[in-house]
Design a protein around this motif. Structure first.
Motif, PDB file in Angstrom:
ATOM      1  N   GLN A 185     -34.547  38.965  27.996  1.00 11.89           N
ATOM      2  CA  GLN A 185     -34.487  37.675  28.861  1.00 11.89           C
ATOM      3  C   GLN A 185     -35.805  36.866  28.794  1.00 11.89           C
ATOM      4  O   GLN A 185     -35.800  35.615  28.666  1.00 11.89           O
ATOM      5  CB  GLN A 185     -34.315  38.198  30.277  1.00 11.89           C
ATOM      6  CG  GLN A 185     -32.955  38.568  30.678  1.00 11.89           C
ATOM      7  CD  GLN A 185     -32.545  38.548  32.119  1.00 11.89           C
ATOM      8  OE1 GLN A 185     -32.808  37.758  32.817  1.00 11.89           O
ATOM      9  NE2 GLN A 185     -31.720  39.637  32.591  1.00 11.89           N
ATOM     10  N   LEU A 186     -36.922  37.510  28.675  1.00 11.77           N
ATOM     11  CA  LEU A 186     -38.239  36.880  28.546  1.00 11.77           C
ATOM     12  C   LEU A 186     -38.531  36.323  27.286  1.00 11.77           C
ATOM     13  O   LEU A 186     -38.888  35.150  27.029  1.00 11.77           O
ATOM     14  CB  LEU A 186     -39.269  37.920  28.695  1.00 11.77           C
ATOM     15  CG  LEU A 186     -39.451  38.443  30.036  1.00 11.77           C
ATOM     16  CD1 LEU A 186     -40.552  39.590  29.950  1.00 11.77           C
ATOM     17  CD2 LEU A 186     -39.892  37.237  30.840  1.00 11.77           C
ATOM     18  N   ASP A 187     -37.850  36.774  26.077  1.00  7.72           N
ATOM     19  CA  ASP A 187     -37.815  36.201  24.766  1.00  7.72           C
ATOM     20  C   ASP A 187     -37.024  34.933  24.823  1.00  7.72           C
ATOM     21  O   ASP A 187     -37.412  33.949  24.178  1.00  7.72           O
ATOM     22  CB  ASP A 187     -37.277  37.194  23.578  1.00  7.72           C
ATOM     23  CG  ASP A 187     -38.280  38.232  23.532  1.00  7.72           C
ATOM     24  OD1 ASP A 187     -39.564  38.173  23.786  1.00  7.72           O
ATOM     25  OD2 ASP A 187     -37.683  39.518  22.981  1.00  7.72           O
ATOM     26  N   LEU A 188     -35.777  35.004  25.588  1.00  7.11           N
ATOM     27  CA  LEU A 188     -34.891  34.023  25.731  1.00  7.11           C
ATOM     28  C   LEU A 188     -35.647  32.599  26.515  1.00  7.11           C
ATOM     29  O   LEU A 188     -35.492  31.595  25.824  1.00  7.11           O
ATOM     30  CB  LEU A 188     -33.780  34.296  26.347  1.00  7.11           C
ATOM     31  CG  LEU A 188     -32.590  33.308  26.393  1.00  7.11           C
ATOM     32  CD1 LEU A 188     -32.018  33.123  25.134  1.00  7.11           C
ATOM     33  CD2 LEU A 188     -31.467  33.963  27.256  1.00  7.11           C
TER      34      LEU A 188
ATOM     35  N   GLN B  54     -32.579  24.080  14.507  1.00  9.92           N
ATOM     36  CA  GLN B  54     -30.975  24.165  14.840  1.00  9.92           C
ATOM     37  C   GLN B  54     -30.668  25.694  14.603  1.00  9.92           C
ATOM     38  O   GLN B  54     -29.872  26.265  15.226  1.00  9.92           O
ATOM     39  CB  GLN B  54     -30.394  23.533  13.443  1.00  9.92           C
ATOM     40  CG  GLN B  54     -30.258  22.033  13.742  1.00  9.92           C
ATOM     41  CD  GLN B  54     -29.842  21.208  12.453  1.00  9.92           C
ATOM     42  OE1 GLN B  54     -29.942  21.610  11.347  1.00  9.92           O
ATOM     43  NE2 GLN B  54     -29.116  20.176  12.853  1.00  9.92           N
ATOM     44  N   LYS B  55     -31.456  26.498  13.793  1.00  8.71           N
ATOM     45  CA  LYS B  55     -31.125  27.897  13.781  1.00  8.71           C
ATOM     46  C   LYS B  55     -31.700  28.599  15.140  1.00  8.71           C
ATOM     47  O   LYS B  55     -31.127  29.530  15.469  1.00  8.71           O
ATOM     48  CB  LYS B  55     -31.804  28.428  12.592  1.00  8.71           C
ATOM     49  CG  LYS B  55     -31.083  28.035  11.098  1.00  8.71           C
ATOM     50  CD  LYS B  55     -31.805  28.422  10.193  1.00  8.71           C
ATOM     51  CE  LYS B  55     -31.032  28.255   8.657  1.00  8.71           C
ATOM     52  NZ  LYS B  55     -31.650  28.540   7.313  1.00  8.71           N
TER      53      LYS B  55
ATOM     54  N   SER C 155     -28.408  30.603  21.642  1.00 10.19           N
ATOM     55  CA  SER C 155     -27.115  30.678  22.254  1.00 10.19           C
ATOM     56  C   SER C 155     -26.341  32.171  22.035  1.00 10.19           C
ATOM     57  O   SER C 155     -25.828  32.689  22.915  1.00 10.19           O
ATOM     58  CB  SER C 155     -26.226  29.625  21.628  1.00 10.19           C
ATOM     59  OG  SER C 155     -24.857  29.877  22.057  1.00 10.19           O
ATOM     60  N   GLU C 156     -26.706  32.913  20.695  1.00 11.90           N
ATOM     61  CA  GLU C 156     -26.210  34.182  20.501  1.00 11.90           C
ATOM     62  C   GLU C 156     -27.037  35.245  21.378  1.00 11.90           C
ATOM     63  O   GLU C 156     -26.273  36.052  21.904  1.00 11.90           O
ATOM     64  CB  GLU C 156     -26.582  34.355  19.132  1.00 11.90           C
ATOM     65  CG  GLU C 156     -25.566  34.358  18.117  1.00 11.90           C
ATOM     66  CD  GLU C 156     -25.929  34.602  16.642  1.00 11.90           C
ATOM     67  OE1 GLU C 156     -26.679  35.745  16.285  1.00 11.90           O
ATOM     68  OE2 GLU C 156     -25.578  33.881  15.686  1.00 11.90           O
ATOM     69  N   CYS C 157     -28.114  35.240  21.457  1.00 14.22           N
ATOM     70  CA  CYS C 157     -29.028  35.909  22.651  1.00 14.22           C
ATOM     71  C   CYS C 157     -28.290  36.142  23.859  1.00 14.22           C
ATOM     72  O   CYS C 157     -28.230  37.151  24.373  1.00 14.22           O
ATOM     73  CB  CYS C 157     -30.490  35.662  22.467  1.00 14.22           C
ATOM     74  SG  CYS C 157     -31.535  36.870  23.680  1.00 14.22           S
TER      75      CYS C 157
ATOM     76  N   LYS D 256     -26.875  23.459  26.392  1.00 12.72           N
ATOM     77  CA  LYS D 256     -25.992  22.368  26.030  1.00 12.72           C
ATOM     78  C   LYS D 256     -26.977  21.164  25.875  1.00 12.72           C
ATOM     79  O   LYS D 256     -26.412  20.148  25.016  1.00 12.72           O
ATOM     80  CB  LYS D 256     -25.028  22.205  27.299  1.00 12.72           C
ATOM     81  CG  LYS D 256     -24.040  21.157  27.218  1.00 12.72           C
ATOM     82  CD  LYS D 256     -22.820  21.162  28.309  1.00 12.72           C
ATOM     83  CE  LYS D 256     -21.868  20.160  28.084  1.00 12.72           C
ATOM     84  NZ  LYS D 256     -20.751  20.082  29.103  1.00 12.72           N
ATOM     85  N   LYS D 257     -27.714  20.861  26.639  1.00 12.79           N
ATOM     86  CA  LYS D 257     -28.628  19.724  26.821  1.00 12.79           C
ATOM     87  C   LYS D 257     -29.468  19.630  25.496  1.00 12.79           C
ATOM     88  O   LYS D 257     -29.504  18.630  24.837  1.00 12.79           O
ATOM     89  CB  LYS D 257     -29.702  19.871  27.957  1.00 12.79           C
ATOM     90  CG  LYS D 257     -30.683  18.645  27.950  1.00 12.79           C
ATOM     91  CD  LYS D 257     -31.727  18.830  29.132  1.00 12.79           C
ATOM     92  CE  LYS D 257     -32.660  17.520  29.133  1.00 12.79           C
ATOM     93  NZ  LYS D 257     -33.233  17.479  27.950  1.00 12.79           N
ATOM     94  N   TYR D 258     -29.911  20.929  25.079  1.00 19.67           N
ATOM     95  CA  TYR D 258     -30.692  20.915  23.950  1.00 19.67           C
ATOM     96  C   TYR D 258     -29.894  20.429  22.588  1.00 19.67           C
ATOM     97  O   TYR D 258     -30.416  20.049  21.472  1.00 19.67           O
ATOM     98  CB  TYR D 258     -31.542  22.223  23.627  1.00 19.67           C
ATOM     99  CG  TYR D 258     -32.671  22.354  24.685  1.00 19.67           C
ATOM    100  CD1 TYR D 258     -33.160  21.209  25.246  1.00 19.67           C
ATOM    101  CD2 TYR D 258     -32.857  23.709  25.173  1.00 19.67           C
ATOM    102  CE1 TYR D 258     -33.994  21.757  26.210  1.00 19.67           C
ATOM    103  CE2 TYR D 258     -33.967  23.936  26.076  1.00 19.67           C
ATOM    104  CZ  TYR D 258     -34.344  22.801  26.680  1.00 19.67           C
ATOM    105  OH  TYR D 258     -35.450  22.958  27.499  1.00 19.67           O
TER     106      TYR D 258
END
Length: 252
Positions: free
Chosen positions: A31-34, A158-159, A165-167, A194-196
């Motif tokens: 969560q912190l990485d995210l 983009q990646k 999103s995957e995380c 979604k915004k990004y």
């Protein structure tokens, strides 16, 4: 170590009590990485946008500068005059990299260069052309970032967004109680993603516009399709700078 602690939390220092509570949060590390990735992404996009816009503007200025094209005709005519005297065939055109050599070609007087001859001829026959740098204002402070490099950075973003999103999908529990801090966290992350996605989509369109504008400029001036933009813009920036310097010398 915190998770293996069996005593009473009240016996611990306030900092350790806080850390003990932090350890109870599921997937805390992920969560912190995210959160870190989400925080850095908009800053990265904000850095790229003005650089891409600057490149687009520079290309448009070149595309719409009749004075600059007229100056190139003067250079071609002068070059062919020299070719004729040297017994060489007339050239139909020249690479824009030649612009940087005008200040290096000297006459009998070492202080008089081909750039001086160019400025004198323009000032004598068509002084309005001496104002061509005013049509190319973006080249005064053009950044060194290349179009290829900027495009690659947009792809990296983009990646990164795909990874974010995957995380989120991987660490989000299948069942979450509604109206809890945990459910709020994943909802806010989803909204940000979604915004990004929208912001990045717009940045990608600007990037495509930049590449198209640069391609059109290369075609217009007969340059190779794989010509590095940093070099290309550098030639023109250096030429403008040398032209202005000589113009001031002649006028003073």
């Amino acid at each position: 170590m915190y998770q293996s602690f069996k005593g009473s939390p009240s016996d611990l220092h306030l900092v350790d009590q806080f850390m003990l509570e932090m350890c109870k949060i599921p997937n805390m590390g992920q969560q912190l990485d995210l959160l870190l990735a989400i925080r850095e992404l908009p800053a990265s996009m904000a850095e790229l946008e003005p650089l891409i816009s600057q490149k687009i503007c520079a290309c448009k200025q070149l595309q719409n500068s009749p004075r600059f094209v007229a100056v190139l005709w003067y250079i071609l005519a002068m070059g062919n005059c020299l070719n004729e005297k040297a017994g060489r065939e007339k050239a139909k055109g020249f690479r824009l990299s030649s612009l940087t050599r005008l200040s290096l070609l000297r006459g009998k007087e070492r202080s008089f260069t081909l750039m001086h001859a160019l400025v004198e001829q323009i000032f004598l026959h068509n002084p309005d052309l001496a104002e061509f740098p005013q049509e190319l204002t973006e080249f005064k402070a053009l950044s060194g970032a290349s179009i290829k490099g900027l495009s690659a950075e947009v792809e990296v973003l983009q990646k990164e967004l795909e990874s974010i999103s995957e995380c989120r999908s991987q660490i989000k529990p299948k069942v979450i109680k509604a109206e809890t801090l945990e459910s709020q966290f994943y909802k806010e992350v989803k909204d940000l993603i979604k915004k990004y996605e929208g912001d990045l989509s717009q940045l990608s369109r600007r990037c495509a516009e930049m590449k198209k504008a640069y391609h059109e400029i290369l075609v217009k001036f007969g340059e190779a399709e794989d010509q590095d933009s940093e070099e290309f813009f550098g030639w023109i920036s250096a030429f403008i700078s040398d032209f202005r310097k000589v113009l001031l010398e002649i006028m003073s």
